[in-house]
Scaffold this motif. Structure first.
Motif, short mmCIF file in Angstrom:
data_model
loop_
_atom_site.label_atom_id
_atom_site.label_comp_id
_atom_site.label_asym_id
_atom_site.label_seq_id
_atom_site.Cartn_x
_atom_site.Cartn_y
_atom_site.Cartn_z
N ALA A 45 -72.12 44.11 -0.71
CA ALA A 45 -71.25 43.74 0.40
C ALA A 45 -70.41 42.54 0.00
O ALA A 45 -70.86 41.70 -0.79
N PRO A 46 -69.19 42.45 0.53
CA PRO A 46 -68.37 41.28 0.22
C PRO A 46 -69.06 40.00 0.67
O PRO A 46 -69.77 39.99 1.69
N GLY A 75 -70.02 36.80 2.55
CA GLY A 75 -69.75 36.38 3.92
C GLY A 75 -69.85 37.48 4.95
O GLY A 75 -69.78 37.22 6.15
N ASP A 76 -70.02 38.73 4.52
CA ASP A 76 -70.13 39.85 5.46
C ASP A 76 -71.61 40.10 5.74
O ASP A 76 -72.22 41.03 5.22
N SER A 77 -72.19 39.23 6.57
CA SER A 77 -73.63 39.29 6.82
C SER A 77 -74.05 40.54 7.60
O SER A 77 -75.15 41.05 7.39
N THR A 112 -72.77 43.64 7.41
CA THR A 112 -72.86 44.74 6.45
C THR A 112 -74.06 44.55 5.53
O THR A 112 -74.78 45.50 5.24
N HIS A 113 -74.28 43.32 5.10
CA HIS A 113 -75.41 43.03 4.23
C HIS A 113 -76.73 43.39 4.92
O HIS A 113 -77.61 44.01 4.32
N ASP A 148 -64.69 53.93 3.85
CA ASP A 148 -65.74 53.02 3.37
C ASP A 148 -66.51 53.71 2.25
O ASP A 148 -67.13 54.74 2.47
#
Length: 165
Positions: free
Chosen positions: A66-67, A69-71, A73-74, A112
């Motif tokens: 995941a990118p 800072g993308d908590s 999605t993580h 996605d």
């Protein structure tokens, strides 16, 4: 930190025999075959929805990091990976969503590609029985299974570095 966790791909296969193709080439072969045979679920949310319906036909779950800072999605990825491990679905982490998209020949960025589910082949795609035909697994799928078996149970799965092209 992320770059240190990427495992460089070695040229040997994971069958213990002479090198057939590197693991990143196996991934490419498996994804393209699954796409042609319509055995592929693309996207994190579609994968979660598919698995939440009680479908147990997934063979591999490929995820890209995941990118930063993308908590949200993580967290979804962590839960998905835990679910896959509990249900004997092989999880393969790769270094780039863009590279997965390019492997499948999709140049648009609207979909996605952070998660892909590869399903088992079936004995007869027109049958209602939905029995898995393990003899229909390709050599590339068998090599990926062997790779996953070697890494099963490790707290941190290796991240496969996919080729740029």
């Amino acid at each position: 930190m992320y770059k240190d966790s990427v495992v460089p791909v070695k040229a040997e296969s994971f069958s213990g025999m002479a090198a057939k193709s590197p693991i990143n080439q196996c991934i490419k072969t498996v994804l393209r075959r699954a796409c042609v045979e319509k055995r592929l679920t693309v996207g994190l949310l579609p994968a979660i929805q598919y698995l939440s319906q009680g479908n147990n036909s997934a063979l591999f779950c490929l995820t890209a990091e995941a990118p930063p800072g993308d908590s949200a999605t993580h967290m979804q990825e962590v839960l998905l990976q835990a679910f896959c491990e509990e249900n004997d679905i092989y999880v393969i982490k790769v270094d780039s969503e863009v590279k997965l998209r390019n492997m499948l020949g999709c140049r648009t960025s609207t979909m996605d590609f952070g998660c892909l589910l590869v399903h088992y082949p079936y004995t007869d795609p027109f049958s209602d029985s939905q029995e898995f035909d393990l003899s229909a697994l390709s050599d590339a799928e068998r090599d990926l299974i062997e790779h996953c078996e070697m890494n099963w149970g490790h707290t941190q799965a290796p991240v496969i570095k996919l080729p740029e092209k």
